[in-house]
Design an enzyme around this catalytic site. Sequence first.
Site, short mmCIF file in Angstrom:
data_model
loop_
_atom_site.label_atom_id
_atom_site.label_comp_id
_atom_site.label_asym_id
_atom_site.label_seq_id
_atom_site.Cartn_x
_atom_site.Cartn_y
_atom_site.Cartn_z
N GLU A 51 0.83 -1.20 0.00
CA GLU A 51 0.00 0.00 0.00
C GLU A 51 0.87 1.25 0.00
OE1 GLU A 51 -1.63 -1.57 3.99
OE2 GLU A 51 -1.97 0.57 4.09
N CYS A 81 -3.35 -4.14 4.25
CA CYS A 81 -2.31 -5.01 4.81
C CYS A 81 -2.46 -6.47 4.36
CB CYS A 81 -2.33 -4.93 6.34
SG CYS A 81 -2.02 -3.27 6.95
N THR A 106 3.46 2.91 15.42
CA THR A 106 3.65 1.49 15.08
C THR A 106 4.02 1.27 13.62
OG1 THR A 106 1.28 1.28 14.69
CG2 THR A 106 2.10 0.58 16.85
N ARG A 135 -11.00 2.92 17.48
CA ARG A 135 -11.39 1.66 18.12
C ARG A 135 -12.14 0.74 17.16
NH1 ARG A 135 -11.85 1.40 23.71
NH2 ARG A 135 -13.84 0.34 23.53
N THR A 138 -11.22 -0.19 14.39
CA THR A 138 -10.28 -1.09 13.70
C THR A 138 -10.10 -2.41 14.46
OG1 THR A 138 -8.36 -0.16 14.84
CG2 THR A 138 -8.95 0.83 12.72
N HIS A 189 -1.34 -11.21 11.40
CA HIS A 189 -1.03 -9.81 11.11
C HIS A 189 -0.83 -9.09 12.44
CE1 HIS A 189 -0.83 -5.93 9.37
NE2 HIS A 189 -1.97 -5.52 9.88
N LYS A 236 -0.55 -6.58 21.24
CA LYS A 236 -1.66 -7.07 22.06
C LYS A 236 -2.82 -7.60 21.20
CE LYS A 236 -4.09 -2.67 22.76
NZ LYS A 236 -4.48 -1.62 23.71
N ASN A 292 4.61 -2.38 12.74
CA ASN A 292 3.72 -3.03 11.80
C ASN A 292 4.09 -2.65 10.37
OD1 ASN A 292 1.55 -3.89 10.25
ND2 ASN A 292 0.07 -2.46 11.16
N SER A 333 -7.25 -4.16 6.09
CA SER A 333 -8.43 -3.33 6.25
C SER A 333 -9.20 -3.24 4.95
CB SER A 333 -8.01 -1.92 6.70
OG SER A 333 -7.45 -1.99 7.99
#
Lengths: 349, 134
Positions: free
Chosen positions: A82, A114, A155, A202, A204, A237, A242, A269, A299
Amino acid sequence: MRSREPVGIAGYGAYVPRYRASTASISATWRPAGAAAAAVGEISVAGHDEDVVTMAIEAARTAVDRSAVDPATIGAVWVGTESKPYAVKPSATLVAEALGITPGVVAADMEFACKAGSEAMQAAVAFVGAGMVDATLAIGMDTAQSKPGDALEYTAGCGGAAFLFTPAEASLATVEASVSHVTDTADFFRREGASYPEHGGRFTGEPSYFEHTLAASRRLLAELGAEPGDFAHAVFHQPVPKFVLRAATALGFSHEQIGAGLLAPRMGNAYAGSSLLGLAAVFDVAKPGDRIFFCSYGSGAGSDAFSFRVTDRITARRQGPAVTDYLDRRREIVDYGHYLRLRGKIRRA
Amino acid sequence: MDLPRYHRLRSAYYRLEGQRCASCDTLQFPARARCGSCGGNAFEDHRLSGRGTVYSYTEMTQAPAGFPPPYLMALVRLEEGVLLAAQLTDIDAHEVEIGMPVEMVTRRLREHGPRGFLVYGYKFRPLLGRRLVS
């Protein structure tokens, strides 16, 4: 899903650039003193002369070198990313040219946030499994984009991996089966002409990452008639560590099973490169006979899950740099300004 | 660099393709009209290994337009004996040593402004892991 003819991976290669930015330096610029620590300590950053094309070329060269496959037999090259250097112009033709396999080759870039790299893997299995070509190269690579000061900046890392798919009899790991699970979910996107992606905060998590990762993983396990305990390693992924721990635990995988493939704590990431790089790190340590569970997430949204079985050939296919060689050759970027410059976030005109 | 010239140089820039002289077997890079050793003009393409050692180097602080300083230029002696000039990358000046093993990587050499085409080509970096011939 299974191909008509059995397919496997004959060679693999990884790439992580050597620069690291500490997330503390990003926090120092954007957040109040005493704010909680970021989800990862540091992120990998591409050098000023690196981009998805240069990183994909290196990973692809390693994959081909390790495979013992004649490069002339590679019939397709797909780059999932991407962060293409050109908005219009394929990255894959440049990779193919660098490998010296043009012009008789299928080449294109894949786009699915991703999940673009694992999309290339699905297509690679199909092309080889249908007997259309002898070998296909599937690459997932990103210089992850993020808006200055946004949560993503803490990230967003750079890196990825390449896998050369061939008939199973020449492989270091065979593909047992794969599934794909997609819905229309606008959790993260970048509009035409926009420099940085937007995301739903949130949103996501639960309806996006977890919904698709868990559904694809459970469907693959059901299709295989397998249990999490049947696998030596599991790779997911890695938006933040967490998320991986929570998804793995919900599915019944242990911390030991996800350890080898969990790279986000050391580099962040790498978007379309994230799960593929985790798989490469697992191949660096896997033993013949091991089963490997793999599930990407992109996504938009969707997940591709694969199951692999490692063959005896793996031990002879590890020459060249391991993922840890790349992670260990780190050069710290001291200040946030240097980070912004390397990532092209400073506009001078 | 103009686009047609870059297009013609792809095999050298991306794959280190040079020439082997048909009369005396001498390797040369980049491709030229005549053999530097015997003057012959018949060649076959020859892809160089990309592995070598640093023969000499310098840090460029006053650089031509399009090449942001500082950067490192080196003469690299390839395994095949060919000596070529290239940038070093992924290394700082104080880390370079004469004789250190290096390998070819493909990197972005320059861009022609934010809307122009990108030029990719060879640089050399410290050897990372053991690489087989591809």
